[in-house]
Design a protein around this motif. Sequence first.
Motif, PDB file in Angstrom:
ATOM      1  N   GLY A 163      36.792  44.054  49.021  1.00 25.69           N
ATOM      2  CA  GLY A 163      35.962  43.238  48.155  1.00 25.69           C
ATOM      3  C   GLY A 163      36.157  43.535  46.687  1.00 25.69           C
ATOM      4  N   PHE A 164      36.938  44.587  46.382  1.00 25.81           N
ATOM      5  CA  PHE A 164      37.205  44.896  44.982  1.00 25.81           C
ATOM      6  C   PHE A 164      38.323  43.975  44.520  1.00 25.81           C
ATOM      7  N   ILE A 165      38.111  43.280  43.401  1.00 18.85           N
ATOM      8  CA  ILE A 165      39.128  42.359  42.902  1.00 18.85           C
ATOM      9  C   ILE A 165      39.690  42.930  41.601  1.00 18.85           C
ATOM     10  N   PRO A 166      40.930  43.416  41.625  1.00 21.97           N
ATOM     11  CA  PRO A 166      41.484  43.971  40.392  1.00 21.97           C
ATOM     12  C   PRO A 166      41.696  42.874  39.369  1.00 21.97           C
ATOM     13  N   LYS A 167      41.558  43.226  38.100  1.00 24.01           N
ATOM     14  CA  LYS A 167      41.803  42.274  37.009  1.00 24.01           C
ATOM     15  C   LYS A 167      43.232  42.454  36.543  1.00 24.01           C
ATOM     16  N   ARG A 168      44.009  41.418  36.668  1.00 26.45           N
ATOM     17  CA  ARG A 168      45.425  41.465  36.368  1.00 26.45           C
ATOM     18  C   ARG A 168      45.669  41.940  34.918  1.00 26.45           C
ATOM     19  N   ASP A 169      44.854  41.465  34.000  1.00 23.87           N
ATOM     20  CA  ASP A 169      45.073  41.695  32.570  1.00 23.87           C
ATOM     21  C   ASP A 169      45.126  43.170  32.194  1.00 23.87           C
ATOM     22  N   ASP A 170      44.421  43.971  32.945  1.00 25.03           N
ATOM     23  CA  ASP A 170      44.304  45.360  32.525  1.00 25.03           C
ATOM     24  C   ASP A 170      45.482  46.221  32.952  1.00 25.03           C
ATOM     25  N   PHE A 171      46.413  45.627  33.682  1.00 25.86           N
ATOM     26  CA  PHE A 171      47.393  46.486  34.316  1.00 25.86           C
ATOM     27  C   PHE A 171      48.560  46.920  33.455  1.00 25.86           C
ATOM     28  N   ASP A 172      48.731  46.299  32.317  1.00 30.46           N
ATOM     29  CA  ASP A 172      49.858  46.686  31.495  1.00 30.46           C
ATOM     30  C   ASP A 172      49.539  47.876  30.599  1.00 30.46           C
ATOM     31  N   ILE A 173      48.346  48.380  30.662  1.00 30.27           N
ATOM     32  CA  ILE A 173      47.961  49.477  29.779  1.00 30.27           C
ATOM     33  C   ILE A 173      48.321  50.804  30.411  1.00 30.27           C
ATOM     34  N   ILE A 174      48.862  51.664  29.584  1.00 29.59           N
ATOM     35  CA  ILE A 174      49.131  53.014  30.051  1.00 29.59           C
ATOM     36  C   ILE A 174      48.120  53.932  29.404  1.00 29.59           C
ATOM     37  N   ASN A 198      40.546  48.432  36.670  1.00 27.76           N
ATOM     38  CA  ASN A 198      39.337  47.689  36.336  1.00 27.76           C
ATOM     39  C   ASN A 198      39.291  46.422  37.170  1.00 27.76           C
ATOM     40  N   GLY A 199      38.115  45.994  37.483  1.00 25.19           N
ATOM     41  CA  GLY A 199      38.014  44.765  38.264  1.00 25.19           C
ATOM     42  C   GLY A 199      36.566  44.405  38.511  1.00 25.19           C
ATOM     43  N   PHE A 200      36.395  43.634  39.549  1.00 23.79           N
ATOM     44  CA  PHE A 200      35.043  43.218  39.910  1.00 23.79           C
ATOM     45  C   PHE A 200      34.727  43.699  41.309  1.00 23.79           C
ATOM     46  N   TYR A 201      33.540  44.225  41.500  1.00 22.93           N
ATOM     47  CA  TYR A 201      33.117  44.659  42.817  1.00 22.93           C
ATOM     48  C   TYR A 201      31.717  44.134  43.044  1.00 22.93           C
ATOM     49  N   ARG A 202      31.574  43.359  44.090  1.00 23.03           N
ATOM     50  CA  ARG A 202      30.283  42.733  44.419  1.00 23.03           C
ATOM     51  C   ARG A 202      29.707  42.011  43.209  1.00 23.03           C
ATOM     52  N   GLY A 203      30.623  41.259  42.540  1.00 24.63           N
ATOM     53  CA  GLY A 203      30.177  40.428  41.432  1.00 24.63           C
ATOM     54  C   GLY A 203      29.972  41.153  40.131  1.00 24.63           C
ATOM     55  N   MET A 204      30.135  42.511  40.161  1.00 25.23           N
ATOM     56  CA  MET A 204      29.908  43.282  38.940  1.00 25.23           C
ATOM     57  C   MET A 204      31.243  43.779  38.409  1.00 25.23           C
ATOM     58  N   SER A 205      31.320  43.888  37.109  1.00 26.22           N
ATOM     59  CA  SER A 205      32.480  44.494  36.501  1.00 26.22           C
ATOM     60  C   SER A 205      32.473  45.974  36.873  1.00 26.22           C
ATOM     61  N   ASP A 206      33.613  46.469  37.339  1.00 28.64           N
ATOM     62  CA  ASP A 206      33.649  47.854  37.814  1.00 28.64           C
ATOM     63  C   ASP A 206      35.028  48.418  37.511  1.00 28.64           C
ATOM     64  N   GLY A 207      35.122  49.695  37.595  1.00 23.44           N
ATOM     65  CA  GLY A 207      36.428  50.317  37.355  1.00 23.44           C
ATOM     66  C   GLY A 207      36.487  51.686  37.993  1.00 23.44           C
ATOM     67  N   VAL A 208      37.687  52.096  38.340  1.00 27.02           N
ATOM     68  CA  VAL A 208      37.891  53.404  38.953  1.00 27.02           C
ATOM     69  C   VAL A 208      39.002  54.096  38.181  1.00 27.02           C
ATOM     70  N   THR A 209      38.771  55.348  37.788  1.00 25.01           N
ATOM     71  CA  THR A 209      39.867  56.137  37.232  1.00 25.01           C
ATOM     72  C   THR A 209      40.286  57.106  38.326  1.00 25.01           C
TER      73      THR A 209
END
Length: 322
Positions: free
Chosen positions: A23-34, A82-93
């Motif tokens: 159910g976690f939807i990653p946000k494509r835009d954030d993936f180019d960041i190192i 970063n992405g969305f989880y259960r409709g909320m903006s969420d992120g995991v490091t």
Amino acid sequence: MGVITAKAGLCVVIPCSFTTPDGFIPKRDDFDIIFHINRYKVPSEFLGRVLLLDPDVSQGNCSIMINDLTTSDSGSYQLRVNGFYRGMSDGVTFSSKTILSVKAKISLFHLNRPSLMIPPLTEGQQATLTCTAPGLCSPSPPIITWMWRGKGEMEANITGNTTASFKTENLTAVTQRHSSILTFNSSAKHHDTNLTCKVSYTSDITTEETVTLKVNCDITNGTGTPTISGKSTIKQDESLNLTCTVDSFPLSVIIWSKRGLNKTLNNETKYGTSTLVIHNVTKQHSGQYFCYANHLNKTLEQDINITVISKYAIFLGYYMNL
Ligand SMILES: *[C@@H]1O[C@H](CO)[C@@H](O)[C@H](O)[C@H]1NC(C)=O
Ligand SMILES: *[C@@H]1O[C@H](CO)[C@@H](O)[C@H](O)[C@H]1NC(C)=O
Ligand SMILES: *[C@@H]1O[C@H](CO)[C@@H](O)[C@H](O)[C@H]1NC(C)=O
Ligand SMILES: *[C@@H]1O[C@H](CO)[C@@H](O)[C@H](O)[C@H]1NC(C)=O
Ligand SMILES: *[C@@H]1O[C@H](CO)[C@@H](O)[C@H](O)[C@H]1NC(C)=O
Ligand SMILES: *[C@@H]1O[C@H](CO)[C@@H](O)[C@H](O)[C@H]1NC(C)=O
Ligand SMILES: *[C@@H]1O[C@H](CO)[C@@H](O)[C@H](O)[C@H]1NC(C)=O
Ligand SMILES: *[C@@H]1O[C@H](CO)[C@@H](O)[C@H](O)[C@H]1NC(C)=O
Ligand SMILES: *[C@@H]1O[C@H](CO)[C@@H](O)[C@H](O)[C@H]1NC(C)=O
Ligand SMILES: *[C@@H]1O[C@H](CO)[C@@H](O)[C@H](O)[C@H]1NC(C)=O
Ligand SMILES: *[C@@H]1O[C@H](CO)[C@@H](O)[C@H](O)[C@H]1NC(C)=O
Ligand SMILES: *[C@@H]1O[C@H](CO)[C@@H](O)[C@H](O)[C@H]1NC(C)=O
């Protein structure tokens, strides 16, 4: 977690994979960041140099390639999703880190060497040699040159009846394998000579590999005549000591025999050179001895006539001269 060592000027792939909860939807835009822990505002240095190998992040593959490495790229790399989880903006490091260490100096000793593929070479036959550049992600195709050094000669570029062709294979979207294929007719003069394949990425980043060529020769065309050394006149009770040598590649099997003797004189199989020793010789050891060289189903022979003289010959001669 791991440590990767790379060389400045080349590139590196940092392998990475991740899993996220259903159910976690990653946000494509954030993936180019190192994320580089020493430098928060990374993107300008990395812009255009970093590639996500698998653009479809939903596969959980976050491997990246960094091109044109500089020593300041050394550091610790870590993934944040970063992405969305259960409709909320969420992120995991993710806690696992990859330590990248970029070595400044590129020299023959640091850069991997090209790999050379040399098939068995046979005199008079066409040979195809392949030199593959190390590193799969050089920023631009390298220049591959072949150099050949003959016995007692200066190093020279391969000339004459040779052709070299450049080949690039696309391994993945971003990694390529570059190689050069050299075709030439091998001859006896190439035997024991050094062939070098040189790979130049830029004028100051070069690497090379040298091999000593071995050419299967045809000993019957004069290159491999057996030679026998040793005394042919021996006093009784002394030792017969003959050495037969054949210069060939691969080494020839050397066999000793004697006229009138229906067997070989040497017991064990000898390659390239063989010494025949008979202690305490008698007159019966006089005769014609043969050395046979067996090479790729062809045989050459050389002979020597041995005379065993009486050990008193000189003494008797003295009396006879009186
Ligand atoms: C990620 O993708 C790259 C490029 O396609 C591939 O080489 C690598 O093996 C993949 N890694 C994983 C963990 O699937
Ligand atoms: C190499 O030798 C083969 C015969 O063995 C011949 O057909 C071919 O033309 C030769 N190639 C060159 C470049 O001399
Ligand atoms: C070929 O290379 C080897 C090892 O580097 C060296 O010992 C040998 O002398 C070289 N041979 C020629 C013909 O240059
Ligand atoms: C070999 O060829 C390259 C490029 O054509 C040239 O730069 C180099 O000087 C040549 N080397 C020799 C030893 O002839
Ligand atoms: C090149 O090959 C041709 C025939 O293919 C031959 O006549 C010529 O002698 C060869 N030259 C050298 C330098 O080997
Ligand atoms: C390899 O990829 C390049 C662009 O990335 C393309 O121009 C080239 O045609 C490809 N070569 C092959 C053999 O697929
Ligand atoms: C045979 O001769 C060689 C070379 O002269 C010598 O090294 C070797 O020791 C000799 N062998 C015997 C058994 O005398
Ligand atoms: C050599 O000996 C073998 C068996 O010992 C025999 O069959 C052969 O005929 C002999 N050859 C000669 C020439 O005497
Ligand atoms: C020949 O070989 C056999 C067994 O391998 C050995 O017993 C014998 O001593 C050898 N003879 C000579 C002359 O070396
Ligand atoms: C050769 O003769 C000497 C003395 O004449 C003897 O001591 C020695 O054992 C003999 N050697 C062989 C191999 O028969
Ligand atoms: C040697 O001869 C055998 C049988 O005639 C053959 O099978 C083999 O290929 C030959 N080897 C070479 C190197 O010519
Ligand atoms: C050895 O003697 C034989 C005849 O007895 C002769 O045919 C042969 O050529 C001689 N070999 C050498 C190397 O002189």
